[in-house]
Each structure stands twice: as structure tokens, then as C-alpha cells.
Write a protein that holds these residues in place. Sequence first.
Motif, PDB file in Angstrom:
ATOM      1  N   PHE A 274       0.828  -1.214   0.000  1.00  0.00           N
ATOM      2  CA  PHE A 274       0.000   0.000   0.000  1.00  0.00           C
ATOM      3  C   PHE A 274       0.857   1.256   0.000  1.00  0.00           C
ATOM      4  O   PHE A 274       0.643   2.173  -0.801  1.00  0.00           O
ATOM      5  CB  PHE A 274      -0.911  -0.007   1.233  1.00  0.00           C
ATOM      6  CG  PHE A 274      -1.493   1.345   1.577  1.00  0.00           C
ATOM      7  CD1 PHE A 274      -2.621   1.811   0.929  1.00  0.00           C
ATOM      8  CD2 PHE A 274      -0.889   2.149   2.546  1.00  0.00           C
ATOM      9  CE1 PHE A 274      -3.144   3.059   1.233  1.00  0.00           C
ATOM     10  CE2 PHE A 274      -1.402   3.395   2.847  1.00  0.00           C
ATOM     11  CZ  PHE A 274      -2.530   3.847   2.197  1.00  0.00           C
ATOM     12  N   TRP A 275       1.839   1.296   0.881  1.00  0.00           N
ATOM     13  CA  TRP A 275       2.681   2.486   1.001  1.00  0.00           C
ATOM     14  C   TRP A 275       3.515   2.702  -0.262  1.00  0.00           C
ATOM     15  O   TRP A 275       3.663   3.833  -0.716  1.00  0.00           O
ATOM     16  CB  TRP A 275       3.589   2.363   2.212  1.00  0.00           C
ATOM     17  CG  TRP A 275       4.384   3.612   2.484  1.00  0.00           C
ATOM     18  CD1 TRP A 275       5.715   3.815   2.267  1.00  0.00           C
ATOM     19  CD2 TRP A 275       3.877   4.834   3.007  1.00  0.00           C
ATOM     20  NE1 TRP A 275       6.074   5.090   2.623  1.00  0.00           N
ATOM     21  CE2 TRP A 275       4.963   5.743   3.084  1.00  0.00           C
ATOM     22  CE3 TRP A 275       2.619   5.257   3.420  1.00  0.00           C
ATOM     23  CZ2 TRP A 275       4.812   7.041   3.542  1.00  0.00           C
ATOM     24  CZ3 TRP A 275       2.473   6.552   3.880  1.00  0.00           C
ATOM     25  CH2 TRP A 275       3.563   7.424   3.940  1.00  0.00           C
ATOM     26  N   GLY A 276       4.027   1.614  -0.825  1.00  0.00           N
ATOM     27  CA  GLY A 276       4.818   1.742  -2.048  1.00  0.00           C
ATOM     28  C   GLY A 276       3.992   2.304  -3.190  1.00  0.00           C
ATOM     29  O   GLY A 276       4.430   3.206  -3.902  1.00  0.00           O
ATOM     30  N   MET A 277       2.773   1.791  -3.400  1.00  0.00           N
ATOM     31  CA  MET A 277       1.919   2.295  -4.474  1.00  0.00           C
ATOM     32  C   MET A 277       1.440   3.712  -4.180  1.00  0.00           C
ATOM     33  O   MET A 277       1.353   4.555  -5.077  1.00  0.00           O
ATOM     34  CB  MET A 277       0.723   1.354  -4.670  1.00  0.00           C
ATOM     35  CG  MET A 277      -0.175   1.729  -5.851  1.00  0.00           C
ATOM     36  SD  MET A 277       0.754   1.880  -7.411  1.00  0.00           S
ATOM     37  CE  MET A 277       1.196   0.171  -7.690  1.00  0.00           C
ATOM     38  N   PHE A 278       1.119   3.979  -2.912  1.00  0.00           N
ATOM     39  CA  PHE A 278       0.692   5.331  -2.511  1.00  0.00           C
ATOM     40  C   PHE A 278       1.777   6.357  -2.832  1.00  0.00           C
ATOM     41  O   PHE A 278       1.501   7.408  -3.426  1.00  0.00           O
ATOM     42  CB  PHE A 278       0.374   5.329  -1.018  1.00  0.00           C
ATOM     43  CG  PHE A 278       0.068   6.681  -0.440  1.00  0.00           C
ATOM     44  CD1 PHE A 278      -1.111   7.327  -0.740  1.00  0.00           C
ATOM     45  CD2 PHE A 278       0.978   7.309   0.417  1.00  0.00           C
ATOM     46  CE1 PHE A 278      -1.403   8.585  -0.198  1.00  0.00           C
ATOM     47  CE2 PHE A 278       0.701   8.555   0.949  1.00  0.00           C
ATOM     48  CZ  PHE A 278      -0.496   9.192   0.641  1.00  0.00           C
ATOM     49  N   MET A 279       3.021   6.053  -2.471  1.00  0.00           N
ATOM     50  CA  MET A 279       4.134   6.972  -2.735  1.00  0.00           C
ATOM     51  C   MET A 279       4.405   7.093  -4.231  1.00  0.00           C
ATOM     52  O   MET A 279       4.725   8.176  -4.727  1.00  0.00           O
ATOM     53  CB  MET A 279       5.396   6.491  -1.996  1.00  0.00           C
ATOM     54  CG  MET A 279       5.318   6.594  -0.492  1.00  0.00           C
ATOM     55  SD  MET A 279       4.921   8.276   0.080  1.00  0.00           S
ATOM     56  CE  MET A 279       6.332   9.187  -0.557  1.00  0.00           C
ATOM     57  N   LEU A 280       4.286   5.984  -4.969  1.00  0.00           N
ATOM     58  CA  LEU A 280       4.495   6.045  -6.414  1.00  0.00           C
ATOM     59  C   LEU A 280       3.464   6.962  -7.063  1.00  0.00           C
ATOM     60  O   LEU A 280       3.807   7.801  -7.913  1.00  0.00           O
ATOM     61  CB  LEU A 280       4.406   4.643  -7.012  1.00  0.00           C
ATOM     62  CG  LEU A 280       4.581   4.540  -8.542  1.00  0.00           C
ATOM     63  CD1 LEU A 280       5.944   5.073  -8.958  1.00  0.00           C
ATOM     64  CD2 LEU A 280       4.402   3.107  -9.006  1.00  0.00           C
ATOM     65  N   VAL A 281       2.199   6.835  -6.668  1.00  0.00           N
ATOM     66  CA  VAL A 281       1.143   7.699  -7.222  1.00  0.00           C
ATOM     67  C   VAL A 281       1.411   9.153  -6.882  1.00  0.00           C
ATOM     68  O   VAL A 281       1.285  10.049  -7.740  1.00  0.00           O
ATOM     69  CB  VAL A 281      -0.242   7.260  -6.676  1.00  0.00           C
ATOM     70  CG1 VAL A 281      -1.310   8.313  -6.998  1.00  0.00           C
ATOM     71  CG2 VAL A 281      -0.644   5.918  -7.262  1.00  0.00           C
ATOM     72  N   LEU A 282       1.782   9.431  -5.636  1.00  0.00           N
ATOM     73  CA  LEU A 282       2.061  10.815  -5.234  1.00  0.00           C
ATOM     74  C   LEU A 282       3.238  11.393  -6.013  1.00  0.00           C
ATOM     75  O   LEU A 282       3.189  12.538  -6.477  1.00  0.00           O
ATOM     76  CB  LEU A 282       2.355  10.883  -3.737  1.00  0.00           C
ATOM     77  CG  LEU A 282       1.182  10.721  -2.769  1.00  0.00           C
ATOM     78  CD1 LEU A 282       1.635  11.014  -1.346  1.00  0.00           C
ATOM     79  CD2 LEU A 282       0.033  11.645  -3.149  1.00  0.00           C
TER      80      LEU A 282
END
Length: 417
Positions: free
Chosen positions: A31-39
Motif C-alpha cells: 500500500f505504502w509503495g503504491m501510494f508513494m508512487l502515485v504521489l
Amino acid sequence: MKIFDLDRLQEIWITITHNKSRSVLTAFGVFWGMFMLVLMVGAGSALESGISSQVEGFATNSAFFASSPTSLPYKGFQKGRNWNMTNSDIPIIKQRVDELEYLSPVLFAGGSDENVVRGEKKGSYLVKGCYPEYDLIEKSKLLYGRYVNDIDIAERRKVCVIGERIYEVLFQKGQDPTGQQIRVNGIYFQVIGVARSTSGVSIGGRTEETVVLPFSTMQQAFNQGNIIHFLAATADRGVPVKIVQDKILEILKQQHQISPDDKEAVFTMNIEEQFKMFNYLGIGISALIWIVGLGTLFAGAIGVSNIMLVTVRERTKEIGIRRALGATPRNIIGQILSESVVLTVIAGVTGIIVGVGLLRVTGIVLSQGDQFFKDPQISFSMAVISLIILIVIGTFAGYIPAQRAMMIKPVEAISEE
């Protein structure tokens, strides 16, 4: 065999929720990896949009020239000689440089204290003289009237185009200023237009705070002789600006007795090269974003893989019974991979949704003002690519645990306590 039939999905969900805290902590890495990638991708998109908005309306295929003291002696002249570009340079450049699209000489007059006056209202602003072609190089938006034209140049008309800020100071809001007289550096000119900049890039000062005069008028009215302070040129479409830049440099040096090897006598700025640097910077930032984002995602995948290994160990007896009842290696591998993919996709899609939501809120806040970052978002193609990446990562995370599960021998697994 269906991989995701209703019974299989129910079984996967029961397995994932059997130990909720462990599943949540495991999924958090993805979740955190995808969240940061999107941001980060959204921030990169906002930066790119901001840069594009800043240069919109400015000719990126342009180059600019100005005189500077010579650094080499030549034909009897000592180094350090001051020289000026002149009107006679213009027709020669137009004749010899076939790749030229637009060419405009420019004159500048500093904004002395309260040099622009109308009645009791006054202010200090820059004064610039140029050709009509200059508005095709540094494009402005006209709020009233028109820009300087060829007839103004030929007849040396005493007309001017004022910037939006000057209009706000000298005139009442909503008043049409065209045809009105203002005094610029002690001389009266008739206002023919009001201009606003269309980009964040400007040469010699902001359009909103500049009075533009016909080039010929400014030379005559302010006793500038035939001097040119600045020269703006653009290349034809498909022609590298460097070609036009080199040819104009060569002509200027020939016309003014400057050594061909003198690198400092003519100040020049190639806008195309500057924007190429911005493009390379953007590519570098994008590459860094994806490297960091994918690295974080793979770190999360490793966490999922480790937890799946633990799960396989805990379910050794269950897997053994499945094998004894006739489950094939393909069944076992499919079960483990399915659990890994579902856990990864749920965590990743949640990260995408939260990230997109935060970008949306940020975009609304930024839209309230004139910000450099504009409209942070990710494209639909980026969302699709992210989903594919999640499936690949989920498969990767479940592959080793699935291989481990397939190697379990039914007899040994059933007898294990």
C-alpha cells in the motif's frame, strides 16, 4: 479450472482474514509503495504542467543576442572595445540566414522614477521598443486594442501598448484606454492596446509592467540613433536554433570587425538548448520517481513473500491433506499465487485510490492561486500500468512460497504435528 471462481475467492478471503493484523501489516508495505508512487508521479506531472504553463506562448525555437566588450584584439582594434548592433545589421541577417523565421531588434529604456504619467496618476515602468514580430516570439494576450504593426514602424507613429498592471494604475477598471494619451519619459504617446503575458518567461521585464513602443519611434523620440540593444530571432520549423545562432554570430562579427575567435564579444542565449535541459531534467526526475517507487513496491513484495512462506509453513498439514485427496501441484501453486496476488492487488489498489484522492484535494487547493505546480494527477494509462505492476509483483511475491508448498510430501505433511 477456474482460478478465481466463487469458492476459490471465498477460500482466499478466509485465509487472508484468518490473521487480520498480520495481513494488514504485510499489505501495508505494498500500500505504502503504491501510494508513494502515485504521489510522486502526480507531483512530477504537476511540475511538468507548471513548467509548460510558464513557457506557453514563448517561442522555444528562439535565440537572443546583445553586444559585449571584445576580449581579443582584431584588425587594429584593442581588446575591451565597446560596440553596438545597428539597423544595418537587420537586412543583412534577413538576406543571408535562409533558416530564419522571425527577427526583431529591441531597445530598452530603464524605468526611472514615475516615468509613465496620465493626469495625476503615475508609476515607474520599463519602456521597450520592438518590431511587430516580437509579439510572435514573446507572445502576449491583448486585453484591449492591438499590438504594434508595420505601419507604426514605417511612419514612426507615437503609439504604445501598455501592460495590464500599468493600465490598472493609470485607468479606471473597465475603461477602454485605446486612443488615450499618456506621457512616457516626458513624451506623449497614444495608447493602442493593453497586453498581458501568456507565459512566465519574459525578456527585459514583465509584460504587465512594460510600455511597448514601435522600434523606429523609440529610436527617434529618445535620440538612440541607429543602435540596437537586443536582437531576437527564431528558426524555421524543423531547423535547429544552433544553425541560425551560428550564422547570426558570424554576420555580426563580420559587420563589426570582431575576431571570429572572440567568444565574449556577442552575448547570446539559445532558448532551445535551455528547454532541452529542462526536458532532460524532467526525464531524470521521472526515472528517479519510478526507480524509487518500484523499489518501494518490491520491498513490499518481499514482505508479502516472507509472510506467505510463514503461511505455507503453518498450513503444511492442510496442504498435505489436499495433496493426499488428489490436488495437483498446479492446484497448490494456483492457490498460493492467488492469495499473494489478491493480497497485493487489494493493498495496491487501496494505495492508488488514497493517492489519487490526495492528489485531487491538492489540485483543488493549488487551483485557488497562481502556483508553479498545476493539476497534479496520474493518467489512466498510469493506473492501468500500476495494476499490471501489482499483478506482476503479487505473482513474484507468491512464486517462492508456491514452490515451497509444491515440494511438500503428503505423507510427511499429514504426520507432522
